[in-house]
Design an enzyme around this catalytic site. Sequence first.
Site, PDB file in Angstrom:
ATOM      1  N   GLU A 208       0.839  -1.212   0.000  1.00 56.22           N
ATOM      2  CA  GLU A 208       0.000   0.000   0.000  1.00 56.22           C
ATOM      3  C   GLU A 208       0.867   1.252   0.000  1.00 56.22           C
ATOM      4  O   GLU A 208       0.608   2.201   0.731  1.00 56.22           O
ATOM      5  CB  GLU A 208      -0.929   0.016   1.213  1.00 56.22           C
ATOM      6  CG  GLU A 208      -1.984  -1.066   1.188  1.00 56.22           C
ATOM      7  CD  GLU A 208      -3.049  -0.882   2.263  1.00 56.22           C
ATOM      8  OE1 GLU A 208      -2.781  -0.190   3.260  1.00 56.22           O
ATOM      9  OE2 GLU A 208      -4.144  -1.448   2.103  1.00 56.22           O
ATOM     10  N   GLU A 296      -6.165  -7.309  -0.931  1.00 56.24           N
ATOM     11  CA  GLU A 296      -6.674  -7.442   0.438  1.00 56.24           C
ATOM     12  C   GLU A 296      -8.126  -7.031   0.368  1.00 56.24           C
ATOM     13  O   GLU A 296      -8.438  -5.884   0.021  1.00 56.24           O
ATOM     14  CB  GLU A 296      -5.959  -6.483   1.406  1.00 56.24           C
ATOM     15  CG  GLU A 296      -4.581  -6.902   1.830  1.00 56.24           C
ATOM     16  CD  GLU A 296      -3.927  -5.858   2.750  1.00 56.24           C
ATOM     17  OE1 GLU A 296      -4.639  -5.152   3.484  1.00 56.24           O
ATOM     18  OE2 GLU A 296      -2.695  -5.759   2.706  1.00 56.24           O
TER      19      GLU A 296
HETATM   20  C1  GAL Z   1      -4.266  -2.611   5.209  1.00 53.31           C
HETATM   21  C2  GAL Z   1      -2.838  -3.092   5.367  1.00 53.31           C
HETATM   22  C3  GAL Z   1      -2.789  -4.356   6.199  1.00 53.31           C
HETATM   23  C4  GAL Z   1      -3.601  -4.184   7.454  1.00 53.31           C
HETATM   24  C5  GAL Z   1      -5.003  -3.786   7.105  1.00 53.31           C
HETATM   25  C6  GAL Z   1      -5.910  -3.551   8.279  1.00 53.31           C
HETATM   26  O1  GAL Z   1      -4.308  -1.302   4.805  1.00 53.31           O
HETATM   27  O2  GAL Z   1      -2.249  -3.329   4.127  1.00 53.31           O
HETATM   28  O3  GAL Z   1      -1.468  -4.649   6.511  1.00 53.31           O
HETATM   29  O4  GAL Z   1      -3.004  -3.226   8.243  1.00 53.31           O
HETATM   30  O5  GAL Z   1      -4.972  -2.581   6.402  1.00 53.31           O
HETATM   31  O6  GAL Z   1      -5.992  -4.643   9.082  1.00 53.31           O
END
Ligand code: GAL
Length: 988
Positions: A208, A296
């Site tokens: 990110e 994700e």
């Molecule tokens: C995303 C990040 C993850 C985790 C998630 C929230 O933005 O890439 O590592 O932090 O948010 O749980």
Amino acid sequence: MVFVKGVLTSISLAIAAVASVAARPAQLKFEKRQEDQQGIDDTSDNGLTERVTWDSYTLKLDGERVFLFSGEFHYFRLPSPDLWTDILQKFRALDYNGVSFYFNWGYHSPKKGVYNFDGVRDVQKAFDAAEEADLYVISRAGPYINAETDCGGFPSWLMDMRSPARYSNEEYNANRKEWLTEINKFLVPNQITNKKGGPIILNQLENEYTGHDAEYMEAIKQKFLADGIEVPSIFNDKGMNNYFVNGTGAPDIYGFDKYPAGFDCSNPKKWATNASTEYMDYYAITNPEQPSALWEFQGGAFDPWNGPGYSACRQMVNEQYAKIYYKSNYGQGVRIQNHYMTYGGISWGGLATPSVYTSYDYGAPISEPGLMTTKAYEVKLQATFLHTVKPFLATEYFEPKIDNSDNILVLGRASIEAPTKFYVAHHLNTPSDNLDEFHVTVNTTDGFFNIPKSSKLVLNGRDAKVLVADYDFESQHLVYSTSEIFTHQDVGSYDVIVVYAYEKEEGEFVIKTGGKRNVKVETNDSVTSEFSDGVLQLTYTHPNGTTPVYISGAGKKNKDLLVLISGYETALLWWAPVIDKKKDTRVLINGPYLVRSAYVSRSSVAFTGDIDQTTDIQVILPRAITSITWNGKKVKLHKGDHSIWTGTLKFTEPEVKYTDLTKAKWKYSPGSPETDSDFDDSEWTTADRLTTNSVTTSDTLPILYADDYGYHTGSIWFRGTFNGSSEITGFNLTCISGAASAWMVWLNGEYLGGFDVGSQEFRNLDINIKGKNVISALLWTTGHEEDGGSNDAYKTARGFTSAKLLGLNDDQNQTASIDWKIQGNLGGEDLADPVRGAYNEGGLYGERYGWHLPGFPDSKWEDASIPEEKSRTGVSWYRTTFDVDIPEGYDVPMSLRYVDETKTRYRSLLFLNGWQLGRYANDLGPQTQFYLPRGILNTSGLNTLAVAVIPIDEAAQIGKLILEPYKVLQSAIPSVDSVESPSYQDRQ
Ligand code: GAL
């Protein structure tokens, strides 16, 4: 021609308009599409491997399309490698075909140049577990990972770096190269591209990244290439930002991350954003020649100190959320979906960033102790559908005709490889609890139908459906089904399909039969069938349970079809483990809590799995199979009507034994001699730094930031000595640390108070004006900040930004000064305990002297009991040993629960066999129950428990500690070896 998706969408709409007057319009349209595609292969690769390629629809593995349905798992959040196998078997059981691993730099590197990949850090074991479970791996080695981890996965020693992290500069480049060189030694040989194969199919660059330094991204990419990473690279944009779609630093396959429910679990009925078409619209203009990927996608939510707890997160991100948002993704063309998290685990020791507490359960499909949830079963319903119904892989969007578009959104997907159509329906207002009814016009090779014919489609509250029309499966031809499909199979003499919807909902299942001759339908009264012109329509109500419908002569060559119509609750417990990967065959079984695997040998299927009670099962067996075993034992089966076999898996209550800790003998020792004014701190580190690389400005000198002296984790002691004078009346301290931190202050052994971070004045004190005065301050930290904004926030200090003596007449006495000593964990970055690693111990006296370790000689300690009878001032340590006996063949995940009524605030650390498995805050919560993973927990013998109690108020009295199982499962859990747990004697 290469398809440009946005354009094709409008073309297909135009064709649809024309075709609506033609005969068998869908067939024509499909043939037209096929013609357009003649000779076109827009498959891309990265020039390094053809094993992993892609086109605008999906990934292709060895040329085969796949829906990459993966879930996030953090090996570092489960310090028991054999349990990795257990959890990844559960991924497989839920029909995930992928797992995404973050690799945590800080977890492996306590000190610059020092790396550890042994024991619980043995990442090779994680790859082996993934491979055994037949899961593809997405590797995400950072260097920055976020993940609610200390420093976002950066090692704490990086905090003393002058240059900014996550940008190209010499100093950071050298450091991150050091890490990548080390981790790549494991990534490279585990790629699918190796001769022997390997599970890694994709490799992520950064995480990110929003820092806009393209050279930096490019350098990471080049580093992976130089070290031998051949699989395609990916990048997870933090939302639809257009970052690194192409150009310098861009990966092979771009995608983004989304958390549509948000993170406010205290409002569990509220989802932050609606499901819409925005991903599809963005994708169409951003990277339409790549598969649509959500690297994700929200699988749960994290919960802060003082939050509502993970049951609330599990409620917010529940199975209804999974139905609606995941299906919306499929409707929008997403064909790579990674759930963050699928199993969360434990942020044990000091692994967490301050935004989260010890449990990282995450409300994920698989809970912290490894248990199934309704959402896990829902995910399995979807995953098996996605892997079974192949025409859903490569599709184009179309807008279907519906009769209630004010309330319902239906996304149409037309297969490019078959005439099959898909209709993904959810409420237009995503979280609507209304019951809305609608019809969809389906356009098939068999004609147009306004479905359902005899009733209405319903979305009753928070629900979404993927309906299928015009679908050739096995030897059958489905015209349409208003029930959703779980899976189908050719079992030899007949085909079987499992369909489902919520109980009491009406359903229609329509097939075109092979011949014109009458088919024979055997079922019960709840199903009516109508047959005309070779089309058979079943009309029914979804039952509590499963209604079988056996249709003789339904398919090609008069092949029979068994339709199993299930209500939702029953459908959740259908499992279809793969029995032959090459032939893509599965075997169907209903009932068990968990089915891990199925193997066919000769005329028998061997199932492995877990049950939580005596369980009636239904099994659909391939021809020539006449028996089954469950965890190695033969199951008596009865062949019932319609070729359904039934049997019972008997649950035998095990004799699980564990000590009642409220009756255990405890030993007690006071644990804060540092508060005494004559405590000898001569061996401690002198605070003498006059500059810092922290992002926190210090108002006074010397610098009092623990990290600047190599102490990074847990509790930190500061002792300040000054000479009294008639002018000095007190002092002022300003503490900086993360959320839920606390600090306590003593002067010359007298307790002055315990506080949250911030500034405190201590005035009008009884200071010894002639001689030495000693301030003792204990800081209980909760980890370091992350660096999501690429602004070096991870370097925010833990310690004091100001320490001043206060004068009688003026507030700031500049002349008198305080000499400071600092002490954190024993050895600082030169770990006293490299096995348990950098995050396991802090600087409490007991931690420094090994009181938390098994074998520590506590016989001279005072006898005590918990619940404690006394309110104790200062830090207290308690030790006991206890037995656990869990018989073989059972999985009984255990926990330790604090039950407290004390009103005075305290913090507590919980060490099981030397491993710090819990940080408890009685005043904040929400966590009171701490998971004790097997492997660390000896489940057939003795365990050592050490508990530190750190009062924030002057004294504290610990309540009850209770050992408690989460659940008792008769289980095929793989054998779990004890994790190496060095003792007190080993340390000497
Ligand atoms: C995303 C990040 C993850 C985790 C998630 C929230 O933005 O890439 O590592 O932090 O948010 O749980």
